[in-house]
Write a protein that holds these residues in place. Structure first.
Motif, PDB file in Angstrom:
ATOM      1  N   VAL A   1       0.838  -1.193   0.000  1.00 30.14           N
ATOM      2  CA  VAL A   1       0.000   0.000   0.000  1.00 30.14           C
ATOM      3  C   VAL A   1       0.880   1.252   0.000  1.00 30.14           C
ATOM      4  O   VAL A   1       0.580   2.244  -0.663  1.00 30.14           O
ATOM      5  CB  VAL A   1      -0.940   0.013   1.218  1.00 30.14           C
ATOM      6  CG1 VAL A   1      -1.905   1.176   1.135  1.00 30.14           C
ATOM      7  CG2 VAL A   1      -1.709  -1.299   1.326  1.00 30.14           C
ATOM      8  N   HIS A   2       1.963   1.146   0.738  1.00 29.84           N
ATOM      9  CA  HIS A   2       2.896   2.271   0.806  1.00 29.84           C
ATOM     10  C   HIS A   2       3.318   2.731  -0.596  1.00 29.84           C
ATOM     11  O   HIS A   2       3.388   3.926  -0.869  1.00 29.84           O
ATOM     12  CB  HIS A   2       4.120   1.854   1.617  1.00 29.84           C
ATOM     13  CG  HIS A   2       5.079   2.954   1.895  1.00 29.84           C
ATOM     14  ND1 HIS A   2       4.912   3.831   2.935  1.00 29.84           N
ATOM     15  CD2 HIS A   2       6.208   3.344   1.255  1.00 29.84           C
ATOM     16  CE1 HIS A   2       5.906   4.695   2.920  1.00 29.84           C
ATOM     17  NE2 HIS A   2       6.702   4.426   1.915  1.00 29.84           N
ATOM     18  N   GLN A   3       3.599   1.769  -1.457  1.00 27.12           N
ATOM     19  CA  GLN A   3       4.022   2.113  -2.825  1.00 27.12           C
ATOM     20  C   GLN A   3       2.924   2.899  -3.550  1.00 27.12           C
ATOM     21  O   GLN A   3       3.209   3.814  -4.301  1.00 27.12           O
ATOM     22  CB  GLN A   3       4.316   0.840  -3.634  1.00 27.12           C
ATOM     23  CG  GLN A   3       5.124  -0.224  -2.906  1.00 27.12           C
ATOM     24  CD  GLN A   3       6.446   0.301  -2.395  1.00 27.12           C
ATOM     25  OE1 GLN A   3       7.105   1.074  -3.089  1.00 27.12           O
ATOM     26  NE2 GLN A   3       6.811  -0.070  -1.172  1.00 27.12           N
ATOM     27  N   VAL A   4       1.697   2.496  -3.310  1.00 28.02           N
ATOM     28  CA  VAL A   4       0.584   3.181  -3.966  1.00 28.02           C
ATOM     29  C   VAL A   4       0.508   4.628  -3.509  1.00 28.02           C
ATOM     30  O   VAL A   4       0.349   5.546  -4.305  1.00 28.02           O
ATOM     31  CB  VAL A   4      -0.755   2.465  -3.687  1.00 28.02           C
ATOM     32  CG1 VAL A   4      -1.908   3.213  -4.342  1.00 28.02           C
ATOM     33  CG2 VAL A   4      -0.702   1.027  -4.167  1.00 28.02           C
ATOM     34  N   TRP A   5       0.651   4.820  -2.206  1.00 31.07           N
ATOM     35  CA  TRP A   5       0.618   6.184  -1.690  1.00 31.07           C
ATOM     36  C   TRP A   5       1.758   7.021  -2.243  1.00 31.07           C
ATOM     37  O   TRP A   5       1.590   8.200  -2.563  1.00 31.07           O
ATOM     38  CB  TRP A   5       0.661   6.197  -0.160  1.00 31.07           C
ATOM     39  CG  TRP A   5      -0.625   5.769   0.446  1.00 31.07           C
ATOM     40  CD1 TRP A   5      -0.832   4.700   1.265  1.00 31.07           C
ATOM     41  CD2 TRP A   5      -1.908   6.399   0.271  1.00 31.07           C
ATOM     42  NE1 TRP A   5      -2.161   4.616   1.597  1.00 31.07           N
ATOM     43  CE2 TRP A   5      -2.841   5.637   1.002  1.00 31.07           C
ATOM     44  CE3 TRP A   5      -2.356   7.508  -0.434  1.00 31.07           C
ATOM     45  CZ2 TRP A   5      -4.199   5.961   1.056  1.00 31.07           C
ATOM     46  CZ3 TRP A   5      -3.703   7.823  -0.394  1.00 31.07           C
ATOM     47  CH2 TRP A   5      -4.610   7.066   0.344  1.00 31.07           C
ATOM     48  N   ALA A   6       2.907   6.396  -2.363  1.00 32.04           N
ATOM     49  CA  ALA A   6       4.057   7.126  -2.893  1.00 32.04           C
ATOM     50  C   ALA A   6       3.776   7.566  -4.329  1.00 32.04           C
ATOM     51  O   ALA A   6       4.037   8.717  -4.706  1.00 32.04           O
ATOM     52  CB  ALA A   6       5.308   6.247  -2.827  1.00 32.04           C
ATOM     53  N   LYS A   7       3.208   6.667  -5.085  1.00 29.07           N
ATOM     54  CA  LYS A   7       2.895   6.973  -6.474  1.00 29.07           C
ATOM     55  C   LYS A   7       1.833   8.075  -6.563  1.00 29.07           C
ATOM     56  O   LYS A   7       1.971   9.045  -7.313  1.00 29.07           O
ATOM     57  CB  LYS A   7       2.396   5.711  -7.179  1.00 29.07           C
ATOM     58  CG  LYS A   7       1.955   5.938  -8.612  1.00 29.07           C
ATOM     59  CD  LYS A   7       1.432   4.637  -9.226  1.00 29.07           C
ATOM     60  CE  LYS A   7       0.560   4.926 -10.444  1.00 29.07           C
ATOM     61  NZ  LYS A   7      -0.240   3.764 -10.854  1.00 29.07           N
ATOM     62  N   ALA A   8       0.775   7.912  -5.780  1.00 30.68           N
ATOM     63  CA  ALA A   8      -0.324   8.869  -5.817  1.00 30.68           C
ATOM     64  C   ALA A   8       0.162  10.265  -5.418  1.00 30.68           C
ATOM     65  O   ALA A   8      -0.209  11.271  -6.020  1.00 30.68           O
ATOM     66  CB  ALA A   8      -1.445   8.414  -4.885  1.00 30.68           C
ATOM     67  N   ARG A   9       1.001  10.274  -4.412  1.00 32.39           N
ATOM     68  CA  ARG A   9       1.535  11.550  -3.965  1.00 32.39           C
ATOM     69  C   ARG A   9       2.362  12.206  -5.070  1.00 32.39           C
ATOM     70  O   ARG A   9       2.231  13.406  -5.343  1.00 32.39           O
ATOM     71  CB  ARG A   9       2.423  11.335  -2.746  1.00 32.39           C
ATOM     72  CG  ARG A   9       3.021  12.611  -2.259  1.00 32.39           C
ATOM     73  CD  ARG A   9       4.343  12.373  -1.584  1.00 32.39           C
ATOM     74  NE  ARG A   9       4.876  13.636  -1.117  1.00 32.39           N
ATOM     75  CZ  ARG A   9       6.167  13.887  -0.980  1.00 32.39           C
ATOM     76  NH1 ARG A   9       7.055  12.947  -1.247  1.00 32.39           N
ATOM     77  NH2 ARG A   9       6.572  15.067  -0.590  1.00 32.39           N
ATOM     78  N   GLY A  10       3.198  11.417  -5.706  1.00 34.94           N
ATOM     79  CA  GLY A  10       4.027  11.946  -6.783  1.00 34.94           C
ATOM     80  C   GLY A  10       3.173  12.519  -7.901  1.00 34.94           C
ATOM     81  O   GLY A  10       3.431  13.626  -8.392  1.00 34.94           O
TER      82      GLY A  10
END
Ligand code: SF4
Ligand code: SF4
Lengths: 130, 130
Positions: free
Chosen positions: A107-116
């Motif tokens: 999930v962390h990766q998804v948040w990182a992507k979404a934030r970017g």
DNA sequence: CATATTAAAGACCTTTTTAATCCTATATAC
DNA sequence: GTATATAGGATTAAAAAGGTCTTTAATATG
């Protein structure tokens, strides 16, 4: 997961300054009046915008606010992060925030992507376009 | 502009259920224990997830939570909006929120776009992948 | 049916954040 | 020096976030 009033007001403030003669110092009173911003609250916000190097504040008679950078060089993201701090969508994206799962968390990766993505979108819009 | 704890816990809860035998009813106590969620708080969250049609709650002995939809059919966005309500990045994106500038506001368009992008990203990730 | 298990539901609470406002000090133009 | 303006700190009120407590209710099992 939403912009605060302060963020919204900051954008309006810069927007107003961008539309005036950019070299002019505009009175706080005018900005507040035209953009529906509570005057005293605008003071606080302007101080943060000044600290972030976006505007110059002059006190005294004929004082007010003036853009330091040109509208083409100011993005929405600049203004938002000036008053709200670094934009993150989940606390675990902050370096100092510890979550025991962070290492392997998908999930962390998804948040990182979404934030970017969000930051890119906001960084892609300048006040010259607005 | 950030996910709340409730949202984070909701994701963890569904994540845990997705990893167990999906047909099983899992005890609240187990979910809370394994995913570091305060038990009573999980109750509140689970009730919202149930209302949104994501899980089924059983009371009594051997009670607990069970996924109604399969992990492939549940997206991050589903879970987040189940507990946080509709995801919007600025109040003016809500239909009933009135801003006198909305009609012609260029910033409004940016928010609409950013919101759409974010929702798409979150809707593109299912719990089967996580 | 009695009992143990387990969650719901609503009231209550504490802390943090938001969104200001008030008041005094200070800077500047004239 | 006076009028004009903003700064900066303290303070406040309201809302949201993040829980906890207590009572009630549902279910399995013997
Ligand atoms: S579980 Fe994953 S998404 Fe949630 S806080 Fe931890 S690292 Fe972030
Ligand atoms: S000024 Fe534009 S972005 Fe701001 S609230 Fe109004 S419509 Fe939305």
């Amino acid at each position: 997961m939403k912009l605060t009033r302060a963020g919204e007001y900051a954008i309006r403030c810069i927007l107003y300054l961008s539309r005036q003669n950019v070299a002019d110092t505009i009175r706080r009173h005018d900005v507040a009046g035209h953009m529906d911003i509570p005057m005293q609250f605008l003071s606080k916000i302007a101080q943060q915008l000044a600290k972030a190097g976006l505007i110059q504040i002059t006190q005294g008679a004929k004082g007010g606010y003036r853009l330091i950078r040109s509208p083409e060089e100011i993005t929405l993201l600049d203004v938002i992060e000036a008053v709200e701090g670094e934009l993150v969508l989940n606390d675990c994206l902050l370096e100092h925030e510890r979550c025991s799962r962070k290492g392997t968390c998908a999930v962390h990766q998804v948040w990182a992507k979404a934030r970017g993505q969000l930051r890119d979108t906001l960084a892609g819009v300048t006040f010259a376009e607005l």
